[in-house]
Design a protein around this motif. Structure first.
Motif, PDB file in Angstrom:
ATOM      1  N   GLN A  26     156.413 -35.721 -35.605  1.00 25.56           N
ATOM      2  CA  GLN A  26     157.238 -34.536 -35.854  1.00 25.56           C
ATOM      3  C   GLN A  26     158.047 -34.851 -37.114  1.00 25.56           C
ATOM      4  O   GLN A  26     157.513 -34.735 -38.203  1.00 25.56           O
ATOM      5  CB  GLN A  26     158.086 -34.189 -34.625  1.00 25.56           C
ATOM      6  CG  GLN A  26     157.192 -33.569 -33.535  1.00 25.56           C
ATOM      7  CD  GLN A  26     157.958 -32.920 -32.414  1.00 25.56           C
ATOM      8  OE1 GLN A  26     159.084 -32.481 -32.549  1.00 25.56           O
ATOM      9  NE2 GLN A  26     157.322 -32.858 -31.257  1.00 25.56           N
ATOM     10  N   CYS A  27     159.305 -35.293 -36.963  1.00 26.64           N
ATOM     11  CA  CYS A  27     160.025 -35.614 -38.210  1.00 26.64           C
ATOM     12  C   CYS A  27     159.390 -36.817 -38.885  1.00 26.64           C
ATOM     13  O   CYS A  27     159.417 -36.962 -40.094  1.00 26.64           O
ATOM     14  CB  CYS A  27     161.508 -35.832 -37.941  1.00 26.64           C
ATOM     15  SG  CYS A  27     161.964 -37.480 -37.365  1.00 26.64           S
ATOM     16  N   GLY A  28     158.826 -37.711 -38.092  1.00 24.11           N
ATOM     17  CA  GLY A  28     158.097 -38.842 -38.649  1.00 24.11           C
ATOM     18  C   GLY A  28     158.918 -40.097 -38.890  1.00 24.11           C
ATOM     19  O   GLY A  28     158.369 -41.148 -39.202  1.00 24.11           O
ATOM     20  N   TYR A  29     160.218 -40.001 -38.720  1.00 23.46           N
ATOM     21  CA  TYR A  29     161.081 -41.120 -39.115  1.00 23.46           C
ATOM     22  C   TYR A  29     160.830 -42.379 -38.282  1.00 23.46           C
ATOM     23  O   TYR A  29     160.885 -43.484 -38.789  1.00 23.46           O
ATOM     24  CB  TYR A  29     162.548 -40.694 -39.004  1.00 23.46           C
ATOM     25  CG  TYR A  29     163.505 -41.628 -39.679  1.00 23.46           C
ATOM     26  CD1 TYR A  29     163.686 -41.588 -41.060  1.00 23.46           C
ATOM     27  CD2 TYR A  29     164.234 -42.566 -38.950  1.00 23.46           C
ATOM     28  CE1 TYR A  29     164.565 -42.448 -41.690  1.00 23.46           C
ATOM     29  CE2 TYR A  29     165.125 -43.429 -39.576  1.00 23.46           C
ATOM     30  CZ  TYR A  29     165.283 -43.366 -40.945  1.00 23.46           C
ATOM     31  OH  TYR A  29     166.157 -44.216 -41.571  1.00 23.46           O
ATOM     32  N   CYS A  30     160.526 -42.200 -37.005  1.00 27.71           N
ATOM     33  CA  CYS A  30     160.358 -43.362 -36.130  1.00 27.71           C
ATOM     34  C   CYS A  30     158.962 -43.948 -36.193  1.00 27.71           C
ATOM     35  O   CYS A  30     158.709 -45.011 -35.652  1.00 27.71           O
ATOM     36  CB  CYS A  30     160.629 -42.965 -34.683  1.00 27.71           C
ATOM     37  SG  CYS A  30     159.301 -41.936 -33.997  1.00 27.71           S
ATOM     38  N   GLN A  31     158.021 -43.193 -36.803  1.00 28.22           N
ATOM     39  CA  GLN A  31     156.609 -43.499 -36.569  1.00 28.22           C
ATOM     40  C   GLN A  31     156.126 -44.821 -37.163  1.00 28.22           C
ATOM     41  O   GLN A  31     155.256 -45.472 -36.595  1.00 28.22           O
ATOM     42  CB  GLN A  31     155.721 -42.330 -37.020  1.00 28.22           C
ATOM     43  CG  GLN A  31     156.037 -40.985 -36.338  1.00 28.22           C
ATOM     44  CD  GLN A  31     155.782 -40.951 -34.828  1.00 28.22           C
ATOM     45  OE1 GLN A  31     155.217 -41.897 -34.270  1.00 28.22           O
ATOM     46  NE2 GLN A  31     156.205 -39.882 -34.171  1.00 28.22           N
ATOM     47  N   ALA A  32     156.704 -45.236 -38.276  1.00 29.05           N
ATOM     48  CA  ALA A  32     156.284 -46.533 -38.829  1.00 29.05           C
ATOM     49  C   ALA A  32     156.601 -47.638 -37.826  1.00 29.05           C
ATOM     50  O   ALA A  32     155.760 -48.502 -37.536  1.00 29.05           O
ATOM     51  CB  ALA A  32     156.989 -46.797 -40.153  1.00 29.05           C
ATOM     52  N   ILE A  39     162.522 -45.882 -30.024  1.00 24.62           N
ATOM     53  CA  ILE A  39     162.995 -44.525 -29.710  1.00 24.62           C
ATOM     54  C   ILE A  39     162.306 -43.516 -30.617  1.00 24.62           C
ATOM     55  O   ILE A  39     162.150 -43.753 -31.819  1.00 24.62           O
ATOM     56  CB  ILE A  39     164.528 -44.427 -29.898  1.00 24.62           C
ATOM     57  CG1 ILE A  39     165.257 -45.239 -28.822  1.00 24.62           C
ATOM     58  CG2 ILE A  39     164.995 -42.966 -29.861  1.00 24.62           C
ATOM     59  CD1 ILE A  39     166.763 -45.295 -29.000  1.00 24.62           C
ATOM     60  N   CYS A  40     161.903 -42.389 -30.035  1.00 25.00           N
ATOM     61  CA  CYS A  40     161.507 -41.242 -30.843  1.00 25.00           C
ATOM     62  C   CYS A  40     162.407 -40.091 -30.431  1.00 25.00           C
ATOM     63  O   CYS A  40     162.263 -39.545 -29.335  1.00 25.00           O
ATOM     64  CB  CYS A  40     160.049 -40.849 -30.619  1.00 25.00           C
ATOM     65  SG  CYS A  40     159.653 -39.317 -31.499  1.00 25.00           S
ATOM     66  N   ARG A  41     163.315 -39.751 -31.287  1.00 22.12           N
ATOM     67  CA  ARG A  41     164.284 -38.695 -30.951  1.00 22.12           C
ATOM     68  C   ARG A  41     163.608 -37.325 -30.846  1.00 22.12           C
ATOM     69  O   ARG A  41     164.097 -36.441 -30.167  1.00 22.12           O
ATOM     70  CB  ARG A  41     165.383 -38.708 -32.025  1.00 22.12           C
ATOM     71  CG  ARG A  41     166.463 -37.689 -31.883  1.00 22.12           C
ATOM     72  CD  ARG A  41     167.296 -37.886 -30.626  1.00 22.12           C
ATOM     73  NE  ARG A  41     168.232 -36.795 -30.455  1.00 22.12           N
ATOM     74  CZ  ARG A  41     167.950 -35.642 -29.871  1.00 22.12           C
ATOM     75  NH1 ARG A  41     166.749 -35.439 -29.371  1.00 22.12           N
ATOM     76  NH2 ARG A  41     168.847 -34.693 -29.770  1.00 22.12           N
ATOM     77  N   CYS A  42     162.472 -37.167 -31.537  1.00 26.67           N
ATOM     78  CA  CYS A  42     161.764 -35.888 -31.464  1.00 26.67           C
ATOM     79  C   CYS A  42     160.927 -35.781 -30.193  1.00 26.67           C
ATOM     80  O   CYS A  42     160.378 -34.731 -29.897  1.00 26.67           O
ATOM     81  CB  CYS A  42     160.858 -35.706 -32.675  1.00 26.67           C
ATOM     82  SG  CYS A  42     161.754 -35.671 -34.238  1.00 26.67           S
ATOM     83  N   GLY A  43     160.789 -36.887 -29.464  1.00 25.39           N
ATOM     84  CA  GLY A  43     160.091 -36.835 -28.185  1.00 25.39           C
ATOM     85  C   GLY A  43     158.577 -36.808 -28.286  1.00 25.39           C
ATOM     86  O   GLY A  43     157.910 -36.147 -27.496  1.00 25.39           O
ATOM     87  N   CYS A  83     170.177 -37.815 -34.764  1.00 24.31           N
ATOM     88  CA  CYS A  83     168.960 -37.770 -35.590  1.00 24.31           C
ATOM     89  C   CYS A  83     168.550 -39.209 -35.869  1.00 24.31           C
ATOM     90  O   CYS A  83     169.403 -40.055 -36.118  1.00 24.31           O
ATOM     91  CB  CYS A  83     169.239 -37.088 -36.926  1.00 24.31           C
ATOM     92  SG  CYS A  83     169.948 -35.449 -36.762  1.00 24.31           S
ATOM     93  N   MET A  84     167.246 -39.479 -35.847  1.00 26.45           N
ATOM     94  CA  MET A  84     166.822 -40.872 -36.067  1.00 26.45           C
ATOM     95  C   MET A  84     167.241 -41.391 -37.438  1.00 26.45           C
ATOM     96  O   MET A  84     167.554 -42.557 -37.599  1.00 26.45           O
ATOM     97  CB  MET A  84     165.300 -40.999 -35.928  1.00 26.45           C
ATOM     98  CG  MET A  84     164.816 -41.199 -34.502  1.00 26.45           C
ATOM     99  SD  MET A  84     165.695 -42.467 -33.576  1.00 26.45           S
ATOM    100  CE  MET A  84     164.867 -43.936 -34.136  1.00 26.45           C
ATOM    101  N   GLU A  85     167.207 -40.527 -38.421  1.00 23.98           N
ATOM    102  CA  GLU A  85     167.675 -40.937 -39.749  1.00 23.98           C
ATOM    103  C   GLU A  85     169.158 -40.602 -39.829  1.00 23.98           C
ATOM    104  O   GLU A  85     169.527 -39.426 -39.798  1.00 23.98           O
ATOM    105  CB  GLU A  85     166.921 -40.158 -40.839  1.00 23.98           C
ATOM    106  CG  GLU A  85     167.393 -40.489 -42.246  1.00 23.98           C
ATOM    107  CD  GLU A  85     166.911 -39.466 -43.301  1.00 23.98           C
ATOM    108  OE1 GLU A  85     166.504 -38.352 -42.926  1.00 23.98           O
ATOM    109  OE2 GLU A  85     166.967 -39.806 -44.485  1.00 23.98           O
TER     110      GLU A  85
HETATM  111  S1  FES Z   1     159.005 -38.207 -34.894  1.00 27.02           S
HETATM  112 FE1  FES Z   1     161.120 -37.822 -35.198  1.00 27.02          FE
HETATM  113  S2  FES Z   1     162.021 -39.569 -34.325  1.00 27.02           S
HETATM  114 FE2  FES Z   1     159.955 -39.796 -33.822  1.00 27.02          FE
END
Ligand code: FES
Ligand code: FES
Lengths: 784, 157
Positions: free
Chosen positions: B95-101, B130-134, A409-411
């Motif tokens: 998606q999860c948004g974590y990588c987007q910033a 990296i974007c783990r959500c693709g 998971c990215m986080e």
């Molecule tokens: S939107 Fe989830 S890691 Fe990119």
């Protein structure tokens, strides 16, 4: 997103059945993702006045999980049977809808409230959406996983919306002294055409709160939807792109300390001793100590998986200070040897042995080979496969292998905890707060109503955050420190901790007669520590003589659900095998599957076939049409196809591969999906595209290996994740248009990507790939 | 005591000068839009601008930022209306948004230097994120869209 609760629960049930320690495939068909799953609902609505004026509607519905085996239903914790929605309408006309389920990128914070808004008939753009509190009584199961969220809340949330609208209409009728039948609504406004009167919902909210909840409400015909089935943007999109605090790692409280954990560097090791003298002198460091997760004999529930029981903790003021101090911490580790875990549960507690071996990947592979040759558990048998194989003119046999996968998971894992003698506040990313609460209650000695769990947005989940050991760890650390703390895993801590997708293998055999007719099919699968086989899935049901068997090898390497558990391997192996089989039979791979499906529909073999042959064939036909199968757009494209059924949905992909700089590159993909009604089409498309990218990445590059128990990939420099330049140029997604109640989407598009990639690789290189990841040198292992 | 100019504001921070800028932002300054993903310059979740250059704040010592302009996602545009932010919302990328910033901060430097990037330019510039959500396909499309928005806004000025 994923997930994966459903299969988690299946796994949980297996654990609870007490046959073996983990993931026993005794009755894989009871996995709740099976088609048989359905919900029988009885609705309980409760309305009350909102403090300060307005209406609040709690909607509870008993959603019985329709297992065939009623004993399991009876055993399920009562609170899992409650499904609730929340609608609040204030006097000043603010309509707030709470999302019951935690969000990890599958967009439930948008799609679930959309379902309420549809029946409530409000202007979606004006709806305020908030994450609900953890309250399994009022808000239902609240787990994100198993591609279940939309499916589970589909009816209850719409009924809640419809009931609220009905009550508002009655309140308006009373106020205006007109018959309720003469009223209509549009986008949050009530109209009485005859008198030209109109009023917003807020005008009637307080009055509506006193109106008895209607018994049974009529739901809209799906043809008349104007929120659902229309693309709505992510309700948190603006916060995401502007960097607002949303995630667990962003959570902060006054006086909060930072904690990190040193876990043993290898599976099979435990803490022997440590010397913290140098580390304690480092700036900002408050304390260094070891904690024990579970006391001996602690009865573990299904999601209590933890890799190590004794952990070394460093607590300090800031993250960097703690990271730095860890470098000075001297720890000595020793072999843990075989250990015992106590599993709790309804069938009574029992002890399981966790082997102490320091495992190495080469040895794991060797062991799997040995086990594959030994007798295994029979999972399903139709006809007389033994005789059919004996009489076969030709036997095709292939073995497939896939590695452990880390969710990444990215986080990274993290959790905030503030535990006092009276109560506990926990905040962070997790998929199932209801699963960890009983554990926290026991460990902290606090009643459940003194434990508050706040669900933050998750930076990915993929199944990993169903196992929230990190939340328990945070709670224990806070209790010991008597302070609010946030536990943070570094990427290395996260990747090497465990709870992986298991290591799998399966051997597929097919018997052909002299005319190249398929007369028998045999799959024997195993893994460390679980096997992946879904015995009742396609092509079971389509072949007269069929045998499915499974075996497992116990291990100390912990595993957990990973986006479409088990399916993510099965689809790779089975769909590659069917491709090769079609070729051996001189048939087109899509036509071959369609023939089998026609057989499964007309004269199904055996019972308990989980899939609907028509819907399965439907996605194959759709992808065939949309991709222009047989004549790819560019001559340099090498095409592979695969399809799969899981989580009640159907997905097929055609991938177009080229070899670019000597490397396989999937340039373009066509996806056909049947998940029933698509609640939020553009977001659904996004999710399918993401699943395709994820599948390409994991099939080509994903994998985790061990050396003497130590994980060899510790961060993204050695654990390869797909990147921008490796992602396709285009992924065209097509949904089958039907009015069937929605089924899962987070997981179903993922598994067949692996098979489609494998089949395209064959077309690109002329070689079959049997071992994942496909770009590893071991991939082209010659098979029997 | 470090003196840092972040998003046009000056912050006095009591932290070891060797502390990575990432942790100074997150733990000391309280700007948490910049994310921690790997800590070793592999994922791009922590990208910020240092005098207009994209840097990975997890491996950038805070002392290196002294006397320079630091821009984080929170300060990318005054009203969070950078063409990239608009495009991201328009195409509902997250998606999860974590990588987007981090993705947006990397893309912002690309767009500044290359007004009309091709797919290849984007692949090159964004390979470190990296974007783990693709969500890569939508990120690519959103960068193209942002380039168009940027061109239009520029023409309007
Ligand atoms: S939107 Fe989830 S890691 Fe990119
Ligand atoms: S956190 Fe800096 S590049 Fe990953």
């Amino acid at each position: 997103m994923v997930f994966f609760g459903l299969c988690n629960i299946a796994a949980f049930l297996f654990v609870e059945e007490g046959i073996k320690p983990v993931y026993i495939p005794i009755k894989p068909d009871i996995c709740m993702e099976a088609t048989k799953t359905n919900f029988n609902r009885r609705a309980f609505l409760k309305a009350s006045a909102l403090a300060g004026g307005g209406l609040i509607l709690h909607f509870s519905a008993l959603a019985k999980l329709g297992f065939d085996d009623k004993s399991q239903l009876a055993d399920a914790p009562a609170q899992w049977n409650e499904i609730t929605g929340y609608i609040k309408i204030t006097d000043d006309n603010v309509v707030k809808i709470l999302c019951p389920n935690p969000e990890f990128g599958q967009n439930v914070m948008t799609s679930l409230p959309m379902m309420v808004a549809e029946e409530l008939d409000v202007d979606w753009k004006k709806v305020v959406v908030e994450m609900g509190p953890h309250d399994n009584v009022k808000l239902g199961p609240q787990f994100t996983g198993g591609s279940m969220s939309v499916r589970m809340y589909w009816k209850p949330l719409r009924e809640a919306g419809a009931a609220a609208r009905n009550m508002l209409l009655q309140a308006a009728a009373q106020t205006w002294a007109v018959p309720v039948e003469e009223l209509s609504t549009k986008a949050g406004v009530i109209y009485h055409e005859k008198t030209g009167r109109k009023g917003v919902y807020g005008d009637f909210a307080s009055k509506a709160a006193a109106i008895p909840v209607p018994k049974g409400v009529k739901l809209k015909d799906v043809k008349n939807f104007n929120v659902v089935r229309h693309s709505q943007k992510n309700v948190e999109g603006a916060k995401i792109v502007s960097g607002k605090p949303l995630f667990g790692l962003d959570y902060k409280q006054e006086g909060m300390l930072i904690a990190m954990i040193h876990h043993p560097p290898a599976f099979g090791l435990k803490l022997k001793s440590f010397d913290a003298s140098a580390a304690l002198k480092m700036p900002g460091i408050k304390d260094i100590f070891s904690i024990k997760m579970f006391e001996d004999g602690f009865e573990q529930a299904g999601f209590d998986t933890r890799s190590f029981n004794t952990l070394l903790v460093v607590v300090g003021k800031t993250t960097w200070e703690v990271m730095n101090a860890r470098k000075k911490l001297v720890a000595e580790w020793m072999p843990a040897g075989d250990t015992k875990d106590t599993m709790g549960g309804r069938v009574g507690k029992r002890e399981v042995t966790v082997p102490g071996e320091l495992e190495t990947t080469a040895t794991q592979l060797e062991k799997m080979k040995q086990h594959a040759a030994m007798p295994a558990n029979q999972m399903r048998k139709d006809g007389d496969p033994e005789t059919a194989f004996k009489n076969a003119a030709q036997i095709v046999e292939r073995t497939y292998v896939a590695p452990f996968l880390a969710h990444n998971c990215m986080e990274p894992m993290n959790f905030f905890a503030h535990v006092t003698d009276e109560k506990a506040l926990l905040a962070g990313p997790l998929q199932g707060p209801g699963w960890s609460e009983p554990t926290l209650s026991k460990i902290l000695g606090l009643p459940a109503d003194k434990i508050e769990i706040q669900m933050t947005r998750m930076g990915g989940g993929f199944g990993r955050r169903a196992y929230s050991h990190y939340q328990v760890e945070a709670a224990l650390i806070s209790k010991k420190m008597k302070a609010p703390i946030k536990l943070i895993y570094s990427r290395e801590d996260d990747t090497t901790y465990g709870i992986y997708r298991p290591m799998y293998t399966a051997t597929y055999r097919a018997a052909l007669d002299a005319n190249k007719n398929l007369i028998a099919f045999h799959v024997k699968g195993g893994g460390i520590p679980e096997n992946a086989i879904h015995a009742n899935r396609f092509p079971a049901g389509a072949i007269d003589n069929y045998l499915a068997e499974g075996w497992e090898i116990p291990s100390n390497i912990t595993i957990g659900a990973f986006r479409a558990p088990r399916s993510n391997f099965n689809a790779a192996a089975e769909q590659s095998f069917l491709d090769e089989l079609a070729e051996a039979m001189g048939k087109d791979p899509i036509d071959f599957r369609l023939e089998l499906l026609a057989r499964a529909k007309e004269k199904p073999v055996g019972k308990n076939n989980e899939y609907d042959a028509d819907r399965y064939a439907g996605i194959l036909k759709l992808v065939k049409e949309k991709s222009g199968w047989g004549k790819p757009e560019h001559s340099q494209y090498h095409r592979g196809v695969a399809a799969y059924f899981c989580h009640n949905s159907y997905a097929a992909h055609v991938v177009d591969m080229v070899i670019k700089d000597g490397q396989p590159y999937v340039e373009r993909v066509f996806s056909a999906i049947d998940c029933g009604i698509v609640v939020n089409p553009d977001a659904a498309t996004n999710m399918v595209q993401g699943a395709v990218v994820d599948g390409i990445g994991n099939s080509l590059y994903g994998g985790l290996t061990h050396k003497n128990g130590e994980v060899e990939q510790k961060n993204f420099h050695s654990y390869r994740i797909i990147r921008m330049h490796e992602a396709p140029k285009k992924v065209e997604v097509y949904f089958v248009q039907n009015d069937i109640d929605p089924s899962g989407l987070g997981e179903p598009p993922f598994p067949p990507v692996f098979g489609a990639v494998a089949n395209a690789l064959y077309k690109s290189t002329g070689k079959r790939y049997y071992q994942q990841p496909f770009t590893s040198p071991q991939s082209e292992v010659p098979t029997v | 005591m470090l003196s840092l100019n972040i998003n046009k504001k000056t912050y006095k921070v009591d932290a070891d000068p060797d502390t990575p800028l990432l942790w100074v932002l997150r733990d000391h300054v309280g700007l948490v839009g910049t994310k921690f993903g790997c800590g070793v310059a592999q994922c791009g979740a922590c990208v910020v601008h240092l005098n207009g250059e994209a840097v990975r704040s997890c491996v950038t010592k805070a002392s290196r930022a002294e006397g320079k302009q630091v821009v984080t996602i929170e300060g990318l545009a005054e009203n969070d209306d950078h063409p990239l932010q608009k495009a991201w919302l328009e195409l509902d990328v997250s998606q999860c948004g974590y990588c987007q910033a981090g993705q947006i901060m990397s893309a912002a430097v690309l767009l500044k230097e290359n007004k009309k990037p091709t797919d290849e330019d984007i692949n090159d510039a964004m390979a470190g994120n990296i974007c783990r959500c693709g969500t890569y396909l939508r990120i690519r499309d959103a960068i193209h869209l942002a380039a168009d928005i940027q061109a239009k806004e520029g023409a309007g000025k």
